[in-house]
Motif scaffolding. Structure first.
Motif, PDB file in Angstrom:
ATOM      1  N   GLY A   1       0.874  -1.050  -0.038  1.00 59.63           N
ATOM      2  CA  GLY A   1       0.205   0.051   0.038  1.00 59.63           C
ATOM      3  C   GLY A   1       0.866   1.181   0.072  1.00 59.63           C
ATOM      4  O   GLY A   1       1.996   1.175  -0.332  1.00 59.63           O
ATOM      5  N   GLY A   2       0.355   2.255   0.368  1.00 64.76           N
ATOM      6  CA  GLY A   2       1.072   3.544   0.419  1.00 64.76           C
ATOM      7  C   GLY A   2       0.439   4.450   1.501  1.00 64.76           C
ATOM      8  O   GLY A   2      -0.675   4.236   1.929  1.00 64.76           O
ATOM      9  N   MET A   3       1.187   5.644   1.608  1.00 69.34           N
ATOM     10  CA  MET A   3       0.763   6.682   2.477  1.00 69.34           C
ATOM     11  C   MET A   3       0.940   8.050   1.805  1.00 69.34           C
ATOM     12  O   MET A   3       1.901   8.153   1.193  1.00 69.34           O
TER      13      MET A   3
ATOM     14  N   ALA B   1       5.468   2.946 -10.432  1.00 72.94           N
ATOM     15  CA  ALA B   1       4.172   2.947 -10.758  1.00 72.94           C
ATOM     16  C   ALA B   1       3.114   3.810  -9.739  1.00 72.94           C
ATOM     17  O   ALA B   1       2.271   4.575  -9.942  1.00 72.94           O
ATOM     18  N   PHE B   2       3.978   3.524  -8.439  1.00 74.00           N
ATOM     19  CA  PHE B   2       3.154   4.244  -7.236  1.00 74.00           C
ATOM     20  C   PHE B   2       3.279   5.768  -7.476  1.00 74.00           C
ATOM     21  O   PHE B   2       2.311   6.657  -7.440  1.00 74.00           O
ATOM     22  N   ALA B   3       4.481   6.332  -7.832  1.00 70.53           N
ATOM     23  CA  ALA B   3       4.769   7.681  -7.972  1.00 70.53           C
ATOM     24  C   ALA B   3       3.942   8.131  -9.460  1.00 70.53           C
ATOM     25  O   ALA B   3       3.571   9.266  -9.340  1.00 70.53           O
ATOM     26  N   ALA B   4       3.893   7.566 -10.249  1.00 64.66           N
ATOM     27  CA  ALA B   4       3.160   7.950 -11.696  1.00 64.66           C
ATOM     28  C   ALA B   4       1.612   8.061 -11.104  1.00 64.66           C
ATOM     29  O   ALA B   4       0.949   8.873 -11.830  1.00 64.66           O
ATOM     30  N   ALA B   5       1.225   6.893 -10.240  1.00 68.72           N
ATOM     31  CA  ALA B   5      -0.337   7.104 -10.335  1.00 68.72           C
ATOM     32  C   ALA B   5      -0.691   8.373  -9.307  1.00 68.72           C
ATOM     33  O   ALA B   5      -1.631   8.896  -9.439  1.00 68.72           O
ATOM     34  N   LEU B   6       0.495   8.437  -8.106  1.00 73.81           N
ATOM     35  CA  LEU B   6       0.206   9.494  -7.513  1.00 73.81           C
ATOM     36  C   LEU B   6       0.069  10.660  -7.942  1.00 73.81           C
ATOM     37  O   LEU B   6      -0.835  11.630  -7.943  1.00 73.81           O
ATOM     38  N   LEU B   7       0.845  11.158  -9.006  1.00 75.40           N
ATOM     39  CA  LEU B   7       1.016  12.323  -9.909  1.00 75.40           C
ATOM     40  C   LEU B   7      -0.514  12.425 -10.548  1.00 75.40           C
ATOM     41  O   LEU B   7      -0.934  13.446 -11.006  1.00 75.40           O
ATOM     42  N   HIS B   8      -0.738  11.285 -11.235  1.00 78.83           N
ATOM     43  CA  HIS B   8      -1.809  11.300 -11.970  1.00 78.83           C
ATOM     44  C   HIS B   8      -3.262  11.874 -11.185  1.00 78.83           C
ATOM     45  O   HIS B   8      -3.848  12.498 -11.653  1.00 78.83           O
TER      46      HIS B   8
ATOM     47  N   GLY C   1      -1.523   3.171  -4.348  1.00 73.85           N
ATOM     48  CA  GLY C   1      -1.410   1.882  -3.745  1.00 73.85           C
ATOM     49  C   GLY C   1      -1.837   0.804  -4.720  1.00 73.85           C
ATOM     50  O   GLY C   1      -1.027  -0.130  -4.656  1.00 73.85           O
ATOM     51  N   ALA C   2      -2.924   0.920  -5.411  1.00 70.88           N
ATOM     52  CA  ALA C   2      -3.215  -0.176  -6.414  1.00 70.88           C
ATOM     53  C   ALA C   2      -2.305  -0.229  -7.601  1.00 70.88           C
ATOM     54  O   ALA C   2      -1.998  -1.592  -7.858  1.00 70.88           O
ATOM     55  N   ALA C   3      -1.839   0.686  -8.053  1.00 75.66           N
ATOM     56  CA  ALA C   3      -0.712   0.584  -9.161  1.00 75.66           C
ATOM     57  C   ALA C   3       0.671   0.107  -8.576  1.00 75.66           C
ATOM     58  O   ALA C   3       1.046  -0.875  -9.374  1.00 75.66           O
ATOM     59  N   PHE C   4       1.009   0.377  -7.337  1.00 72.66           N
ATOM     60  CA  PHE C   4       2.292  -0.295  -6.677  1.00 72.66           C
ATOM     61  C   PHE C   4       1.906  -1.730  -6.789  1.00 72.66           C
ATOM     62  O   PHE C   4       2.724  -2.500  -7.206  1.00 72.66           O
TER      63      PHE C   4
ATOM     64  N   THR D   1       5.436  -9.544 -14.550  1.00 76.64           N
ATOM     65  CA  THR D   1       6.863  -9.572 -14.976  1.00 76.64           C
ATOM     66  C   THR D   1       7.521  -8.036 -15.807  1.00 76.64           C
ATOM     67  O   THR D   1       6.620  -7.631 -16.863  1.00 76.64           O
ATOM     68  N   GLY D   2       8.652  -7.592 -15.338  1.00 74.80           N
ATOM     69  CA  GLY D   2       9.109  -6.502 -16.094  1.00 74.80           C
ATOM     70  C   GLY D   2       8.611  -5.057 -15.321  1.00 74.80           C
ATOM     71  O   GLY D   2       7.926  -5.239 -13.956  1.00 74.80           O
ATOM     72  N   ASP D   3       8.920  -4.011 -15.585  1.00 77.87           N
ATOM     73  CA  ASP D   3       8.793  -2.955 -14.787  1.00 77.87           C
ATOM     74  C   ASP D   3       7.822  -1.632 -15.370  1.00 77.87           C
ATOM     75  O   ASP D   3       7.832  -0.950 -15.041  1.00 77.87           O
ATOM     76  N   ILE D   4       6.840  -2.267 -16.324  1.00 73.42           N
ATOM     77  CA  ILE D   4       5.867  -1.495 -16.688  1.00 73.42           C
ATOM     78  C   ILE D   4       4.446  -2.050 -16.436  1.00 73.42           C
ATOM     79  O   ILE D   4       4.129  -3.177 -16.538  1.00 73.42           O
ATOM     80  N   ASN D   5       3.554  -1.138 -15.877  1.00 73.73           N
ATOM     81  CA  ASN D   5       2.380  -1.331 -15.468  1.00 73.73           C
ATOM     82  C   ASN D   5       1.438  -1.110 -16.687  1.00 73.73           C
ATOM     83  O   ASN D   5       1.196   0.166 -16.995  1.00 73.73           O
ATOM     84  N   TYR D   6       0.726  -1.980 -17.235  1.00 80.52           N
ATOM     85  CA  TYR D   6       0.042  -1.949 -18.504  1.00 80.52           C
ATOM     86  C   TYR D   6      -1.584  -1.852 -18.234  1.00 80.52           C
ATOM     87  O   TYR D   6      -2.312  -1.732 -18.904  1.00 80.52           O
ATOM     88  N   LEU D   7      -1.903  -1.736 -16.713  1.00 77.51           N
ATOM     89  CA  LEU D   7      -3.437  -1.760 -16.441  1.00 77.51           C
ATOM     90  C   LEU D   7      -3.964  -0.301 -16.983  1.00 77.51           C
ATOM     91  O   LEU D   7      -3.412   0.736 -16.704  1.00 77.51           O
ATOM     92  N   THR D   8      -5.277  -0.075 -17.173  1.00 75.10           N
ATOM     93  CA  THR D   8      -5.826   1.087 -17.234  1.00 75.10           C
ATOM     94  C   THR D   8      -6.130   1.584 -16.196  1.00 75.10           C
ATOM     95  O   THR D   8      -6.268   1.045 -15.163  1.00 75.10           O
ATOM     96  N   GLU D   9      -6.686   3.008 -16.508  1.00 78.96           N
ATOM     97  CA  GLU D   9      -7.128   3.834 -15.287  1.00 78.96           C
ATOM     98  C   GLU D   9      -8.346   3.124 -14.519  1.00 78.96           C
ATOM     99  O   GLU D   9      -8.475   2.937 -13.318  1.00 78.96           O
ATOM    100  N   GLN D  10      -9.175   2.571 -15.254  1.00 79.50           N
ATOM    101  CA  GLN D  10     -10.449   1.954 -15.022  1.00 79.50           C
ATOM    102  C   GLN D  10     -10.022   0.740 -14.111  1.00 79.50           C
ATOM    103  O   GLN D  10     -10.810   0.591 -13.014  1.00 79.50           O
ATOM    104  N   GLU D  11      -9.202  -0.180 -14.507  1.00 78.77           N
ATOM    105  CA  GLU D  11      -8.872  -1.373 -13.682  1.00 78.77           C
ATOM    106  C   GLU D  11      -8.095  -0.919 -12.418  1.00 78.77           C
ATOM    107  O   GLU D  11      -8.366  -1.426 -11.386  1.00 78.77           O
TER     108      GLU D  11
END
Length: 119
Positions: free
Chosen positions: A33-35, A61-68, A84-87, A94-104
């Motif tokens: 999670g995150g705070m 992913a956490f930082a990008a989602a937070l900024l988003h 927290g969900a993105a993290f 596998t790998g360092d790219i999160n391909y999930l959509t905003e809705q997911e």
């Protein structure tokens, strides 16, 4: 963790201070999670039990989602749950790219882990 964030906040003039949180249950099972801290308000994301596949990219992913969320001017609780969900989701890919959509990610952030559990 909250105490550490408050101590870090004393080192400068930050509008926001945020960090990821990891409770390691075993080598490949963590609760993630995150705070976020704004002024004196601390908010924590929902904890997400995660089977770790690859730890790379989680902080990014956490930082990008937070900024988003901040750019979209979402409420802080929505923003930190989204981050927290993105993290957590990134740790299951596998790998360092999160391909999930905003809705997911928003679904995960609200507690709907059905798609997440199916990974």
């Amino acid at each position: 963790t909250e105490q550490a964030a408050h101590q870090l906040n004393k080192l400068g003039q930050f509008e926001y201070l945020a960090m990821t949180l990891r409770l390691q249950q075993s080598a490949n099972n963590n609760i993630l999670g995150g705070m976020i801290l704004k002024e004196e308000e601390s908010l924590f994301s929902r904890p997400i039990s995660t089977e770790i596949i690859d730890r790379l990219g989680g902080g990014d992913a956490f930082a990008a989602a937070l900024l988003h969320g901040l750019i979209r001017k979402w409420p802080l609780d929505k923003t930190i749950n989204f981050a927290g969900a993105a993290f957590a989701a990134t740790q299951t890919i596998t790998g360092d790219i999160n391909y999930l959509t905003e809705q997911e990610l928003l679904a995960m952030a609200s507690g709907d882990l059905q798609g997440f559990v199916k990974r």
